[in-house]
Scaffold this motif. Sequence first.
Motif, short mmCIF file in Angstrom:
data_model
loop_
_atom_site.label_atom_id
_atom_site.label_comp_id
_atom_site.label_asym_id
_atom_site.label_seq_id
_atom_site.Cartn_x
_atom_site.Cartn_y
_atom_site.Cartn_z
N CYS A 137 30.68 57.65 42.81
CA CYS A 137 31.92 58.43 42.76
C CYS A 137 31.96 59.34 41.54
CB CYS A 137 33.13 57.49 42.78
SG CYS A 137 33.25 56.49 44.28
N CYS A 559 31.82 56.72 48.73
CA CYS A 559 31.03 56.54 47.52
C CYS A 559 31.27 55.14 46.97
CB CYS A 559 31.39 57.59 46.48
SG CYS A 559 33.13 57.55 45.95
N GLU A 561 32.18 53.13 43.68
CA GLU A 561 32.74 53.29 42.35
C GLU A 561 32.23 52.18 41.43
OE1 GLU A 561 36.80 52.38 42.01
OE2 GLU A 561 37.11 53.44 40.13
N VAL A 567 36.76 58.49 39.58
CA VAL A 567 36.64 58.91 40.96
C VAL A 567 37.12 60.35 41.08
CG1 VAL A 567 37.31 58.45 43.33
CG2 VAL A 567 37.05 56.57 41.73
N ASP A 571 36.57 62.76 46.69
CA ASP A 571 35.97 61.58 47.28
C ASP A 571 37.01 60.65 47.90
OD1 ASP A 571 33.28 62.09 46.82
OD2 ASP A 571 33.46 61.48 44.74
N TYR A 577 36.85 54.92 49.32
CA TYR A 577 35.62 54.66 48.59
C TYR A 577 35.53 53.16 48.37
CZ TYR A 577 38.88 54.47 44.66
OH TYR A 577 39.92 54.16 43.83
#
Length: 614
Positions: A137, A559, A561, A567, A571, A577
């Motif tokens: 992220c 993504c 993290e 972040v 995203d 995420y």
Amino acid sequence: MTCALLPKLLLLLTLAAPATGIPHGPTSPLRYSRFLGPSNVMYLRWDFDIQTEVITFDLQVRTTGWVGLGVTNRYTNVGADLVVGGVLPDGTVYFSDQHLVDDDTLKEDGSQDAELQLLKEDAVYTTMRFSRPFRTCDSHDGDITSDTIRVLAAYGLDDTVKLERERTFVKSIFLLQIIHPDDLDAPAISYIHDLEITDFLIPEDDTTYACTFLPLPIVKEKHHIYKFEPKLIYHNETMVHHILVYACGNASALPTGISDCYGADPAFSLCSQVIMGWAVGGTSYQFPDDVGISIGTPLDPQWIRLEIHYSNFHNLPGIYDSSGIRVYFTPILRKYDMGVLQLGFFTFPIHFIPPGAESFTSYGLCMTEQFDEINGVPVPDIQVYGYLLHTHLAGRSLQAVQYRKGKQVGIICKDDAYDFNLQETRDLKERITIKMGDELLVECHYQTLDRTTLTFGGPSTINEMCLIFLFYYPRNNISSCMGYPDIIHVAHELGEEASDSMEGMMAMNNVDWTPENIKKAEKACKMADQVVIIKTIDELVKNQTGHIPDIIPTPRGPCLESTGGKVEPGDKTPAGYRAAPLVQSGSSPTVPLTILLLLQGVFSWLLDSLQGAV
């Protein structure tokens, strides 16, 4: 005093080593490897877990200084990510996830998304192993995708982290290779057969297409070719651009000798069904365990056309070559007979790309609804398992898109970071089914900012192509299915007069290729009626007309993290995420470079304090 200071020192060390929270990827042995840079100074091994989307790198460098590994793009290293590590003379390890602010300045990322697994140094080598998610992220980290990845590697002679041109390298690698050759079965019985030209004098021309016709292995019963590899003769420079093997229909009357594939004798362009291919940067390729090229039955081809493309850019005289393709075959049969379907833009003579284009898109349409008719018998569903992408020097990205009943089914294959110098047969993550009636669209993006004249489709390296070869089973008689736009319509849209295709192409030379006209031409090529040409192994040809459908872009996935990571707003998609998992037991926290510098100051203060207390 000493006893009172030691607990404070331990507390500082604990606070300075943050937990990354990234899951461990594959552990040793790592299956894939490449040398990076000249003289084999840098050796990279890697592997990945496709389920957790975590990749592990192991970089060994012949230095006792710092080492770095990351991802960059084709145009500039500025903005590239670089994971940096090393071992100080006193044995202290430093490790940090960074990015390039300019050509030689590094800055630590706000989000540390790489997890160190090993960092060691001996008298010769520094070795760094770490893992990271395919997609973090952090906007400073490049994504690890199924595209060609440009791996950035660098090192120093000491522990002063500074990029120097002579010790910074970029190498294109297909990192997410799904099937490793060692995972495939090696038949208990196998034979070798070479398809090659012998002592061919390479002409003193920029481009030569040399063709000859050769028999396939003569066997009394059915065998399967299960592997092929290039057979290249070393020269002082790379001259062999690609090698293709085309199956010939058994009714063909074939010429003898070696001649220009597309020259005065049209017979040397006979046989158009590709069954094997190699291009610059490729290596050997072994088919999956359940497929092979059938030879030895009445339905199988007995002869092939071997095509070798030479690029003698420096017009060197007196160079002889004996290159070709080595095939491995076995009597231990596989389940399926495989074939190759060639898709894309019909190369001659309509294809054109304007000069000075930041981006120009070409399309090649295939319609399968008449495959049964031209094949002679019904065509079963096509199961695609692999592919080979091909453009020349202006190509930047390619993809093949599948449609069914007017709706986009998905992306068959793509490479958004295509590299002309890394063309290889690649396996799909999952096999894809093509049903008769589906439409297949190839999209190619080009850039011609360095060109002042039109680029036309053609065989020369300075010409262009837009081709994708799909490896599939079960085999049928269709060799290619490609399209091109109505060039008369394109000429009219650009304000030029044209009454036939030749005049349409000539009219392109009269256009003032401003950015506006480049976009107008791109749109006209897409909106024009498309001629679709279907060809069989026996050179039967059928034309039909279609239209280019729109392509729905594939959204980026979620993504991962890291703990304490930042972040980016883009995203936070509906898919969300993935939060970072807890630190797994056994992970070794390490000291980021900025913390290390702080700690060095703290150590100096503590040592001074300890000495004062004695």
